[in-house]
Scaffold this motif. Structure first.
Motif, PDB file in Angstrom:
ATOM      1  N   THR A  61     -18.083  -2.250 -37.686  1.00  0.00           N
ATOM      2  CA  THR A  61     -17.701  -2.724 -39.008  1.00  0.00           C
ATOM      3  C   THR A  61     -17.206  -1.540 -39.829  1.00  0.00           C
ATOM      4  O   THR A  61     -17.505  -0.380 -39.512  1.00  0.00           O
ATOM      5  N   MET A  62     -16.473  -1.840 -40.887  1.00  0.00           N
ATOM      6  CA  MET A  62     -15.954  -0.777 -41.740  1.00  0.00           C
ATOM      7  C   MET A  62     -15.894  -1.253 -43.177  1.00  0.00           C
ATOM      8  O   MET A  62     -15.630  -2.429 -43.447  1.00  0.00           O
ATOM      9  N   ALA A  63     -16.164  -0.328 -44.096  1.00  0.00           N
ATOM     10  CA  ALA A  63     -16.052  -0.613 -45.523  1.00  0.00           C
ATOM     11  C   ALA A  63     -15.198   0.463 -46.172  1.00  0.00           C
ATOM     12  O   ALA A  63     -15.334   1.647 -45.864  1.00  0.00           O
ATOM     13  N   VAL A  64     -14.310   0.033 -47.058  1.00  0.00           N
ATOM     14  CA  VAL A  64     -13.513   0.953 -47.858  1.00  0.00           C
ATOM     15  C   VAL A  64     -13.643   0.518 -49.307  1.00  0.00           C
ATOM     16  O   VAL A  64     -13.343  -0.640 -49.639  1.00  0.00           O
ATOM     17  N   LEU A  65     -14.126   1.421 -50.156  1.00  0.00           N
ATOM     18  CA  LEU A  65     -14.254   1.133 -51.575  1.00  0.00           C
ATOM     19  C   LEU A  65     -13.347   2.071 -52.366  1.00  0.00           C
ATOM     20  O   LEU A  65     -13.141   3.214 -51.963  1.00  0.00           O
ATOM     21  N   ARG A  66     -12.863   1.595 -53.473  1.00  0.00           N
ATOM     22  CA  ARG A  66     -11.908   2.353 -54.279  1.00  0.00           C
ATOM     23  C   ARG A  66     -12.576   2.938 -55.510  1.00  0.00           C
ATOM     24  O   ARG A  66     -13.312   2.258 -56.217  1.00  0.00           O
ATOM     25  N   GLU A  67     -12.317   4.221 -55.741  1.00  0.00           N
ATOM     26  CA  GLU A  67     -12.804   4.930 -56.923  1.00  0.00           C
ATOM     27  C   GLU A  67     -11.590   5.425 -57.711  1.00  0.00           C
ATOM     28  O   GLU A  67     -10.901   6.352 -57.281  1.00  0.00           O
ATOM     29  N   ASP A  68     -11.315   4.795 -58.837  1.00  0.00           N
ATOM     30  CA  ASP A  68     -10.104   5.123 -59.596  1.00  0.00           C
ATOM     31  C   ASP A  68     -10.282   6.320 -60.528  1.00  0.00           C
ATOM     32  O   ASP A  68      -9.313   7.013 -60.834  1.00  0.00           O
TER      33      ASP A  68
ATOM     34  N   PRO B 179      -6.257  -4.594 -40.995  1.00  0.00           N
ATOM     35  CA  PRO B 179      -5.189  -5.498 -40.559  1.00  0.00           C
ATOM     36  C   PRO B 179      -4.275  -5.915 -41.700  1.00  0.00           C
ATOM     37  O   PRO B 179      -4.705  -6.041 -42.848  1.00  0.00           O
ATOM     38  N   GLU B 180      -3.007  -6.104 -41.358  1.00  0.00           N
ATOM     39  CA  GLU B 180      -2.064  -6.655 -42.315  1.00  0.00           C
ATOM     40  C   GLU B 180      -2.167  -8.174 -42.275  1.00  0.00           C
ATOM     41  O   GLU B 180      -2.280  -8.773 -41.219  1.00  0.00           O
TER      42      GLU B 180
ATOM     43  N   LEU C  22     -10.253  -8.925 -41.193  1.00  0.00           N
ATOM     44  CA  LEU C  22     -10.373  -8.485 -42.578  1.00  0.00           C
ATOM     45  C   LEU C  22     -11.398  -9.351 -43.289  1.00  0.00           C
ATOM     46  O   LEU C  22     -11.357 -10.579 -43.206  1.00  0.00           O
ATOM     47  N   VAL C  23     -12.333  -8.712 -43.986  1.00  0.00           N
ATOM     48  CA  VAL C  23     -13.361  -9.426 -44.737  1.00  0.00           C
ATOM     49  C   VAL C  23     -13.058  -9.265 -46.220  1.00  0.00           C
ATOM     50  O   VAL C  23     -13.077  -8.151 -46.748  1.00  0.00           O
ATOM     51  N   ASP C  24     -12.782 -10.355 -46.866  1.00  0.00           N
ATOM     52  CA  ASP C  24     -12.440 -10.357 -48.293  1.00  0.00           C
ATOM     53  C   ASP C  24     -13.585 -11.005 -49.055  1.00  0.00           C
ATOM     54  O   ASP C  24     -13.922 -12.171 -48.820  1.00  0.00           O
TER      55      ASP C  24
ATOM     56  N   VAL D  93     -13.823  -4.614 -42.819  1.00  0.00           N
ATOM     57  CA  VAL D  93     -13.259  -4.944 -41.507  1.00  0.00           C
ATOM     58  C   VAL D  93     -14.412  -5.090 -40.514  1.00  0.00           C
ATOM     59  O   VAL D  93     -15.352  -4.291 -40.537  1.00  0.00           O
ATOM     60  N   VAL D  94     -14.335  -6.093 -39.670  1.00  0.00           N
ATOM     61  CA  VAL D  94     -15.297  -6.251 -38.583  1.00  0.00           C
ATOM     62  C   VAL D  94     -14.505  -6.468 -37.295  1.00  0.00           C
ATOM     63  O   VAL D  94     -13.507  -7.184 -37.287  1.00  0.00           O
TER      64      VAL D  94
END
Length: 248
Positions: free
Chosen positions: A49-56, A151-152, A196-198, A208-209
């Protein structure tokens, strides 16, 4: 003492749920923080699994794979009710692989540049509202090109099989900030493509899993799970059937 990294603490905690634990792939045993597309990406994966978080509004002077100690993660979890106001700050104090880190409460004001404020007033801010301070491990390794795995969203076919135990991580992400009834969408190009996990209302998160090889029954349901057509037809007694036959 200079600041090298600023990330909102809950993003580090949620990403850490996805980091690896194996010695053979030690470079996955932390959270990767780096500049990307005008902001900071916070990414972690264990290969499944994967996680991406955004820090602005954060800061990352250089890319780092950060492994927070258990005590720091427990503090962040305990502050979940006020998660948006707690920040992880890492300085250049210590050796390259062991840096001094802080978790403290700081409420952003309108039009405030967090990195500038904390760099100028580090000692005052930390001493006034410190929640945790200690040593943070910086892993010396190369983090994989995780962006290429995301994934797109386009034309889709087939249904991927996913190990149920991995979905618990995404549930924790969805509920951490107070959403008791989260909704998740799963998207994949085909049966063996990354999924893709939304998560609804989580605009700073992409998950993503990876699918597994498994024989699913597919779109056709077994007979016992389908509507019984015969049960919906009107019942006619045998006597009435006989009269209808004689009349004919």
């Amino acid at each position: 003492m200079k600041i090298t990294t600023i990330v909102r603490a809950d993003r580090m905690y949620l990403a850490s749920l996805f980091q690896g634990k194996k010695e053979t792939r030690y470079y996955l045993n932390g959270v990767y923080v780096h500049q990307h597309a005008g902001g900071i990406n916070v990414a972690a994966t264990d290969g499944h699994t994967m996680a991406v978080l955004r820090e602005d509004v954060g800061m990352a002077v250089e890319p780092q794979i950060i492994a927070l100690p258990k005590a720091a993660l427990q503090v962040i979890q305990s502050k979940r009710a006020d998660s948006k106001s707690h920040w992880l700050v890492i300085t250049d104090e210590g050796a390259r692989s062991r840096r001094r880190g802080y978790i403290f409460r700081h409420v952003l004001s309108d039009e405030e540049h967090l990195a500038d404020v904390l760099t100028a007033e580090l000692s005052n801010v930390v001493s006034l509202a410190e929640a945790w301070s200690g040593i943070v491990e910086i892993i010396d390794g190369t983090f994989p090109n995780y962006i290429s795995v995301i994934p797109e969203i386009g034309e889709r076919s087939g249904t991927p099989a996913i190990q149920a135990r991995y979905m618990d991580r995404f549930t924790k992400v969805a509920t951490f900030r107070g959403n008791a009834m989260p909704a998740m969408g799963l998207w994949a190009r085909d049966q063996m493509a990354p999924v893709l996990v939304d998560i609804a209302d989580q605009d700073d998160f992409v998950g993503v899993v990876m699918p597994v090889r498994c024989e699913l029954r597919g779109p056709k349901m077994p007979a016992w799970a389908q509507k019984d057509v015969s049960a919906s037809e009107p019942k006619v007694s045998s006597t009435r059937k006989a009269r209808v036959t004689e009349a004919a």
